[in-house]
Design an enzyme around this catalytic site. Structure first.
Site, mmCIF file in Angstrom:
data_model
loop_
_atom_site.group_PDB
_atom_site.id
_atom_site.type_symbol
_atom_site.label_atom_id
_atom_site.label_comp_id
_atom_site.label_asym_id
_atom_site.label_seq_id
_atom_site.Cartn_x
_atom_site.Cartn_y
_atom_site.Cartn_z
ATOM 1 C CG HIS A 232 -0.102 0.156 2.530
ATOM 2 N ND1 HIS A 232 0.502 -0.925 3.148
ATOM 3 C CD2 HIS A 232 0.219 1.234 3.288
ATOM 4 C CE1 HIS A 232 1.142 -0.509 4.231
ATOM 5 N NE2 HIS A 232 0.998 0.803 4.337
ATOM 6 C CG ASP A 234 1.981 4.910 4.600
ATOM 7 O OD1 ASP A 234 1.305 3.882 4.781
ATOM 8 O OD2 ASP A 234 3.208 4.960 4.823
ATOM 9 C CG HIS A 290 5.203 1.013 2.555
ATOM 10 N ND1 HIS A 290 4.694 2.183 2.028
ATOM 11 C CD2 HIS A 290 4.624 0.884 3.781
ATOM 12 C CE1 HIS A 290 3.861 2.733 2.899
ATOM 13 N NE2 HIS A 290 3.793 1.956 3.970
ATOM 14 N NE ARG A 300 9.396 -5.629 11.048
ATOM 15 C CZ ARG A 300 8.535 -4.810 10.445
ATOM 16 N NH1 ARG A 300 7.274 -5.164 10.294
ATOM 17 N NH2 ARG A 300 8.935 -3.638 10.006
HETATM 18 C C1 LIG Z 1 -4.918 8.399 8.794
HETATM 19 C C2 LIG Z 1 -5.039 7.172 8.352
HETATM 20 C C3 LIG Z 1 -4.048 6.496 7.467
HETATM 21 C C4 LIG Z 1 -4.468 5.036 7.550
HETATM 22 C C5 LIG Z 1 -5.967 5.185 7.589
HETATM 23 C C6 LIG Z 1 -6.153 6.249 8.683
HETATM 24 C C7 LIG Z 1 -5.900 5.598 10.062
HETATM 25 C C8 LIG Z 1 -5.008 4.363 9.996
HETATM 26 C C9 LIG Z 1 -3.946 4.406 8.882
HETATM 27 C C10 LIG Z 1 -3.471 3.026 8.490
HETATM 28 C C11 LIG Z 1 -2.349 2.461 9.380
HETATM 29 C C12 LIG Z 1 -1.938 1.067 8.867
HETATM 30 C C13 LIG Z 1 -1.771 1.012 7.347
HETATM 31 C C14 LIG Z 1 -2.928 1.743 6.625
HETATM 32 C C15 LIG Z 1 -2.785 1.571 5.116
HETATM 33 C C16 LIG Z 1 -4.257 1.300 7.193
HETATM 34 O O1 LIG Z 1 -4.972 0.429 6.733
HETATM 35 O O2 LIG Z 1 -4.536 2.065 8.309
HETATM 36 C C17 LIG Z 1 -2.941 3.185 7.073
HETATM 37 C C18 LIG Z 1 -3.969 4.124 6.429
HETATM 38 C C19 LIG Z 1 -3.397 4.830 5.208
HETATM 39 O O3 LIG Z 1 -2.298 5.369 5.249
HETATM 40 O O4 LIG Z 1 -4.091 4.777 4.176
HETATM 41 O O1 LIG Z 2 5.292 -2.698 9.891
HETATM 42 C C1 LIG Z 2 5.804 -2.090 8.955
HETATM 43 O O2 LIG Z 2 7.014 -2.066 8.771
HETATM 44 C C2 LIG Z 2 4.916 -1.366 7.956
HETATM 45 C C3 LIG Z 2 3.753 -0.654 8.594
HETATM 46 C C4 LIG Z 2 3.041 0.261 7.650
HETATM 47 O O3 LIG Z 2 3.324 0.340 6.477
HETATM 48 C C5 LIG Z 2 1.964 1.146 8.169
HETATM 49 O O4 LIG Z 2 1.573 1.020 9.348
HETATM 50 O O5 LIG Z 2 1.490 1.990 7.388
HETATM 51 FE FE LIG Z 3 2.341 2.049 5.512
#
Ligand SMILES: C=C1C[C@]23C[C@H]1CC[C@H]2[C@@]12CCC[C@@](C)(C(=O)O1)[C@H]2[C@@H]3C(=O)O
Ligand SMILES: O=C(O)CCC(=O)C(=O)O
Ligand SMILES: [Fe+2]
Length: 371
Positions: A232, A234, A290, A300
């Protein structure tokens, strides 16, 4: 308390999972629900498939007199780098890690007391992007938005102060570091923090504090067929990631290089640029795809500070970077709006807001996407 504005994005598109949360610590054989099939697809190769790539991400000393230029280069070529000399105390990082371990090692019935509801942003559960995949990821997450107090008090009714103090102290440090990094990144684009009103803006409304994501990847009985966190980008400006001394994070770097493992570097923090920085820089800074893999014996933990803009600000390519020859590549959107678009279109989110300029001879998005 979760943010009324940001989580509105999710209210319109609640997370809908058909699977129940599985207690990964008690699983001895990889269940079908977690067994991924990795096709011979360049973006989706097996996590261990590409160990030949020995190139490593740049390591940048934030005190280096050339830090600004080095960061600019790293943002253009990689969209990710290791930051050293970041001034975040090591003992604080260790304490947050311990706090995370304490949380994830609670029995499942306790963690479920703070389960993330389908349309909220904070709490315990699988990551939001899980709804885009038919298989589940080998991980569990805890999202904190603003104060962790409400959740911590449910988990440890008589003993939540330490957890809250540690998290809040870390959020404060992360906020300062994010602001310092923003200065360097913008500086390298020829823009100052003062040029962008909202960058230095003091305090956000109380209900929308800084967001922190803790990810736990338990040991996995069949790591080659499992996925810790699927590929994905961010949906933030930038993320500051700390990984315990077990590797797992990989970044995708174009067709020729493929996946590169980000080896933990002692004392360093990983800076990952998100979609909003790609927009602000009008496409010149990368927002790398990533993912995270898991392993057989080691647990981890990663902790990720999610740095976004104030919720009322419309994010668009910085005016200083746009002119007749460099038309804006994206239309403006607030963070909350963008999260809503991401929750609906996932890897096509940027394409959705991409402008069709008359100068452009391609309709291709230049950020990396999953096929
Ligand atoms: C502010 C954000 C950014 C979110 C959504 C929301 C709250 C949680 C974040 C994450 C965190 C984990 C990876 C991700 C891909 C997920 O599924 O939740 C992120 C997502 C994004 O970066 O798209
Ligand atoms: O655990 C990791 O190294 C990646 C986590 C990640 O990409 C995320 O929380 O957005
Ligand atoms: Fe991420």
């Amino acid at each position: 308390m979760s943010s009324p504005l940001l989580s509105d994005a999710f209210r319109a598109r609640p997370l809908n999972l058909n699977h129940k949360i599985v207690d990964l610590s008690s699983v001895e054989i990889l269940p079908d629900s977690h067994a991924w099939t990795f096709e011979a697809n360049k973006y989706n190769s097996s996590c261990r498939g590409n160990m030949s790539n020995l190139e490593s991400i740049p390591i940048i000393d934030l005190n280096d007199e050339n830090a600004k230029e080095l960061i600019g280069l790293a943002c253009k070529n990689w969209g990710v780098f290791h930051a050293i000399n970041h001034n975040v105390p090591k003992n604080l990082i260790d304490e947050v890690e311990l706090a995370g371990e304490r949380l994830f090692s609670l029995p499942m019935h306790q963690k479920l007391l703070v389960e993330r509801t389908p349309n909220s942003m904070s709490g315990y559960g699988v990551v939001r992007i899980s709804s885009f995949f038919s298989k589940l990821m080998w991980s569990e997450g805890f999202t904190i938005v603003g104060s962790p107090l409400e959740h911590a008090a449910k988990l440890w009714p008589h003993d939540y102060h330490k957890f809250c103090d540690t998290i809040e102290e870390y959020q404060k440090e992360m906020k300062n570091l994010a602001s310092r990094l923003m200065g360097l990144m913008l500086g390298s684009l020829g823009v100052t923090k003062d040029d962008v009103k909202w960058v230095g803006a003091k305090d956000e409304p109380k209900e929308r504090g800084p967001a922190l994501q803790l990810n736990s990847y338990p040991p996995c009985p069949d790591p080659n067929r499992a996925m810790g966190m699927a590929a994905h980008t961010d949906s933030t400006i930038l993320n500051i990631l700390h990984q315990s001394n077990t590797s797992g994070l990989q970044v995708f770097r174009g067709d020729n290089t493929g996946w590169t493992t980000v080896q933990p570097h002692p004392g360093a923090l990983v800076i990952l640029l998100g979609d909003l920085m790609h927009i602000l820089s009008n496409g010149s800074y990368l927002n790398p795809l990533h993912r995270a893999f898991v392993n057989l014996t080691q647990h981890r933990l990663s902790m990720v500070y999610l740095h976004g803009p104030p919720s009322s600000v419309k994010i668009s390519p910085l005016p200083q970077l746009v002119d007749h020859h460099n038309p804006p590549l994206y239309r403006p959107a607030t963070w909350s709006e963008y999260l809503g678009i991401k929750a609906q279109y996932f890897d096509k989110a940027l394409t959705t807001i991409r402008l069709r300029n008359e100068f452009m001879d391609t309709d291709d998005d230049d950020s990396v996407k999953i096929d």
